[in-house]
Design a protein around this motif. Structure first.
Motif, mmCIF file in Angstrom:
data_model
loop_
_atom_site.group_PDB
_atom_site.id
_atom_site.type_symbol
_atom_site.label_atom_id
_atom_site.label_comp_id
_atom_site.label_asym_id
_atom_site.label_seq_id
_atom_site.Cartn_x
_atom_site.Cartn_y
_atom_site.Cartn_z
ATOM 1 N N ALA A 185 9.839 -52.785 -37.317
ATOM 2 C CA ALA A 185 9.010 -53.949 -37.002
ATOM 3 C C ALA A 185 8.201 -53.767 -35.723
ATOM 4 C CB ALA A 185 9.889 -55.190 -36.876
ATOM 5 N N SER A 186 8.401 -52.647 -35.023
ATOM 6 C CA SER A 186 7.741 -52.461 -33.732
ATOM 7 C C SER A 186 6.288 -52.036 -33.862
ATOM 8 C CB SER A 186 8.498 -51.412 -32.916
ATOM 9 O OG SER A 186 8.398 -50.135 -33.529
ATOM 10 N N GLY A 187 5.913 -51.530 -35.035
ATOM 11 C CA GLY A 187 4.548 -51.030 -35.203
ATOM 12 C C GLY A 187 4.377 -49.610 -34.700
ATOM 13 N N THR A 188 5.454 -49.008 -34.212
ATOM 14 C CA THR A 188 5.440 -47.625 -33.728
ATOM 15 C C THR A 188 6.355 -46.773 -34.596
ATOM 16 O OG1 THR A 188 5.074 -48.359 -31.455
ATOM 17 C CG2 THR A 188 5.894 -46.106 -31.762
ATOM 18 N N ALA A 189 5.875 -45.596 -34.975
ATOM 19 C CA ALA A 189 6.648 -44.711 -35.859
ATOM 20 C C ALA A 189 7.647 -43.887 -35.051
ATOM 21 C CB ALA A 189 5.709 -43.803 -36.649
ATOM 22 N N HIS A 190 8.695 -44.551 -34.563
ATOM 23 C CA HIS A 190 9.686 -43.879 -33.730
ATOM 24 C C HIS A 190 10.415 -42.766 -34.480
ATOM 25 C CE1 HIS A 190 9.227 -46.580 -30.338
ATOM 26 N NE2 HIS A 190 9.348 -47.623 -31.147
ATOM 27 N N ALA A 191 10.655 -42.968 -35.772
ATOM 28 C CA ALA A 191 11.341 -41.938 -36.561
ATOM 29 C C ALA A 191 10.489 -40.680 -36.675
ATOM 30 C CB ALA A 191 11.683 -42.475 -37.953
ATOM 31 N N ALA A 192 9.178 -40.856 -36.761
ATOM 32 C CA ALA A 192 8.275 -39.701 -36.799
ATOM 33 C C ALA A 192 8.336 -38.951 -35.470
ATOM 34 C CB ALA A 192 6.844 -40.155 -37.086
ATOM 35 N N HIS A 193 8.366 -39.695 -34.370
ATOM 36 C CA HIS A 193 8.510 -39.076 -33.048
ATOM 37 C C HIS A 193 9.809 -38.270 -32.994
ATOM 38 C CE1 HIS A 193 6.006 -42.581 -31.118
ATOM 39 N NE2 HIS A 193 5.337 -41.907 -32.039
ATOM 40 N N LEU A 194 10.882 -38.879 -33.471
ATOM 41 C CA LEU A 194 12.194 -38.236 -33.437
ATOM 42 C C LEU A 194 12.212 -36.986 -34.319
ATOM 43 C CD1 LEU A 194 15.127 -38.341 -32.448
ATOM 44 C CD2 LEU A 194 15.657 -39.739 -34.456
ATOM 45 N N GLY A 195 11.612 -37.082 -35.495
ATOM 46 C CA GLY A 195 11.569 -35.929 -36.393
ATOM 47 C C GLY A 195 10.830 -34.753 -35.784
ATOM 48 N N GLY A 196 9.663 -35.029 -35.181
ATOM 49 C CA GLY A 196 8.915 -33.966 -34.521
ATOM 50 C C GLY A 196 9.673 -33.369 -33.361
ATOM 51 N N ALA A 197 10.358 -34.234 -32.599
ATOM 52 C CA ALA A 197 11.139 -33.772 -31.441
ATOM 53 C C ALA A 197 12.303 -32.885 -31.872
ATOM 54 C CB ALA A 197 11.646 -34.972 -30.653
ATOM 55 N N VAL A 198 13.024 -33.301 -32.909
ATOM 56 C CA VAL A 198 14.157 -32.512 -33.405
ATOM 57 C C VAL A 198 13.673 -31.154 -33.903
ATOM 58 C CG1 VAL A 198 15.900 -32.362 -35.229
ATOM 59 C CG2 VAL A 198 15.608 -34.488 -33.954
ATOM 60 N N PHE A 199 12.528 -31.143 -34.568
ATOM 61 C CA PHE A 199 11.983 -29.871 -35.036
ATOM 62 C C PHE A 199 11.658 -28.960 -33.858
ATOM 63 C CE2 PHE A 199 8.191 -27.261 -35.889
ATOM 64 C CZ PHE A 199 8.760 -26.389 -36.823
#
Length: 287
Positions: A185-199
């Motif tokens: 609901a935040s309007g920010t793709a935090h999971a995408a940030h996390l996925g890129g960071a983990v990679f």
């Protein structure tokens, strides 16, 4: 392992053709230009902008219908001026920081895969929600974490004011992304940030070389061994080295350690010349 196997010592054709030092600087500028052009198209008119955004954005509904290009193209469109400004600024900063240690092809592969991994992570979180994903944040997040692992003690000015080591900036960003990953609901793709960071973390930890997976006949075996952690690179001289050669090798290792701790920008002109000298000597020995 010879000097030519170190990223910054490798000769790589430039993105626009012709000889190059192996730096991905031109590629970074090209990626920024593509993003800016797409952003201008998005804002050219209501009709054109909506169509451009629709065909590039990532949304579960279209992805599950087989439109798989979206896991890449979403990373080249943005939702507003400050969105693209923030992403392109950080792409330039962290991309330039890494460009001297990565071949052009390797940098491109890393950036695109980080976007894909981040996009897929957001797809999982968005399951059951009609949410769209746009922006280069996943690719930039990967670059940030990779840069922090390579140059942990390098200092940056946060917001142009607060000095902070890159490792602490990356840790703070990672923790924030992790805690916010499930927030749709935040309007920010935090999971995408996390996925890129983990990679980015996995890439450095396992010492992956993505561009080599598609070169030569050994691609399948390389793909199978991608999760096998590689040993750290060391200079190897096949025959008895002279005293001067030993001293040169030791000096090169010291310089490489300095690059790891403080970044390539910290090198003096003398240290750069030493690396050039060592590279030339190795090439002559292997002609």
């Amino acid at each position: 392992m010879g000097l030519e196997n170190r990223g910054y010592m490798q000769d790589e054709p430039s993105f626009f053709g012709g000889p190059s030092s192996g730096s991905a600087d031109r590629l970074i500028i090209t990626i920024i230009i593509i993003n800016v052009v797409v952003f201008l198209l998005q804002n050219m008119s209501v009709t054109v902008g909506e169509q451009v955004t629709y065909w590039l954005m990532l949304r579960n509904q279209e992805l599950f219908q087989g439109q798989i290009w979206r896991v890449v193209t979403y990373g080249f469109c943005h939702g507003g001026f400050f969105h693209i400004l923030f992403n392109m600024f950080n792409l330039y900063i962290f991309g330039r920081l890494l460009s001297q240690s990565m071949k052009t092809s390797e940098f491109l592969a890393f950036y695109l895969v980080a976007i894909v991994v981040g996009g897929l992570a957001q797809v999982v979180v968005n399951f059951g929600f009609d949410a769209i994903v746009i922006g280069a944040s996943a690719g930039v997040s990967g670059l940030l974490l990779l840069a922090a692992m390579k140059f942990p003690r390098m200092k940056l000015l946060l917001m142009g004011i607060i000095p902070i080591e890159l490792r602490w900036l990356a840790i703070g960003f990672f923790v924030l992304s992790l805690l916010s990953a499930g927030n749709t609901a935040s309007g920010t793709a935090h999971a995408a940030h996390l996925g890129g960071a983990v990679f980015g973390i996995a890439y450095q930890y396992f010492h992956w070389n993505l561009s080599s997976l598609f070169e030569g006949r050994e691609s399948v075996s390389k793909l199978k061994g991608i999760f096998s952690r590689k040993p750290k690179l060391k200079i190897h001289t096949p025959t008895g080295p002279s005293k001067k050669q030993v001293q040169l090798n030791e000096e090169v290792d010291r310089i490489l350690a300095k690059i790891h701790e403080e970044g390539e920008a910290s090198l003096t002109s003398k240290e750069r010349k030493t690396l050039e000298k060592a590279s030339k000597q190795y090439r002559q020995l292997n002609k």
